[in-house]
Design an enzyme around this catalytic site. Sequence first.
Site, PDB file in Angstrom:
ATOM      1  N   GLU A 224      10.833 -42.291 -13.250  1.00 41.86           N
ATOM      2  CA  GLU A 224      12.091 -41.732 -13.765  1.00 41.86           C
ATOM      3  C   GLU A 224      13.269 -41.998 -12.851  1.00 41.86           C
ATOM      4  O   GLU A 224      14.379 -42.284 -13.304  1.00 41.86           O
ATOM      5  CB  GLU A 224      11.941 -40.220 -13.989  1.00 41.86           C
ATOM      6  N   GLU A 225      13.034 -41.900 -11.549  1.00 46.70           N
ATOM      7  CA  GLU A 225      14.174 -42.004 -10.616  1.00 46.70           C
ATOM      8  C   GLU A 225      14.810 -43.390 -10.611  1.00 46.70           C
ATOM      9  O   GLU A 225      15.893 -43.566 -10.068  1.00 46.70           O
ATOM     10  CB  GLU A 225      13.753 -41.587  -9.196  1.00 46.70           C
ATOM     11  N   HIS A 325      19.262 -33.992  -5.401  1.00 46.65           N
ATOM     12  CA  HIS A 325      19.157 -35.255  -4.648  1.00 46.65           C
ATOM     13  C   HIS A 325      19.669 -35.065  -3.212  1.00 46.65           C
ATOM     14  O   HIS A 325      20.257 -35.970  -2.616  1.00 46.65           O
ATOM     15  CB  HIS A 325      19.875 -36.410  -5.364  1.00 46.65           C
TER      16      HIS A 325
HETATM   17 ZN   LIG Z   1      14.743 -35.648 -12.326  1.00 44.40          ZN
END
Ligand SMILES: [Zn+2]
Length: 348
Positions: A224-225, A325
């Site tokens: 996903e990242e 993040h």
């Molecule tokens: Zn995420």
Amino acid sequence: MNLPPIDSKFFLDFLTNLLNTPSPTGFTDQAISFTESTLAAFPSLSCARTRKGALAVIWPGQQANAPRALTAHIDTLGAMVKEIKPNGRLKLTKIGGYAWNTVEGEGCIVFAHSGQPVRGSILLTKASGHVYGSQVNELKREDDTIEVRLDAQTSDAEQTRALGIEVGDFVAFDPRVEVTNGFIRSRHLDDKACAACLVAAIKSMQEAGLQPVQETHLLFSNYEEVGHGAASGIPPVVTELVAVDMAAVGEGQSSDEYHATLCVKDSGGPYHHGLSQRLRQIAETFQIAYKIDIYPYYGSDGEAFWRSGGDVAVALIGPGVDASHNYERTHLDALLATTQWIMAYLLT
Ligand SMILES: [Zn+2]
């Protein structure tokens, strides 16, 4: 109908263990295995690895005429060795989107391609205030000014290579998990917190003898990242997809660490209005603590599936996570609200 209780201790134990399992995108086998082995306690689920390395779970429902999917990702931000420098330290390349200053000073593990993992620290190339003075403050943080100092005796490239380290080796940042007064502080709550919500929802419903109204496909995705996690792994029979991922908390945001959020729009545009409205209605009916929000710099696995051609309704829910993040934090309240929302969705 009342929702079944959630085992908070199990939730926090699973989450802490998952957070402590390094899984930068591309190096996720251990985290997928840990999730798979936890779900092995529920034999009515069928678990399989996709060829891409994600975990795909099928949960039989009362009906199978409109199967549903839920997804959360277990891959995280991280780095790879880009170069072994002449001084024996490592230059990195980022995996995922973040700023170098958010990991500066952090401990890390370098997964040497041969030999044992090597511990180290992420540092500015001019780190010592006593040597470099104001440059420590002024130097722009970028690929060329950040390096890994290894906890091993090496002062040249040859000695570093002798540790089994080579270009392309994965680097994971220390998560530094801490649970205090219901707050969970750690790197990579994005999106391990939501993987834990899915697992906790499964456990609660299974122990209460409850089955989803529709056959449900769960995808623990692993890319996903970098933008394409759920691009594959969700079968075409699925009619709708709820992505479960962290909500962005900050100035101007309505999300917070005590609520679950329905995201109606992010960088990829609006989510599916009909499914979003239904989730909002479900939250009202079950008195789930929720917010509605829009995330300015954000994409999800729901959009990854849409972009890959998935013809389904897609919505996004998740717990509020502060400093995403970065060194992230959320509260158990948001995690329990998200888990309740998942169960309420599955049961209606
Ligand atoms: Zn995420």
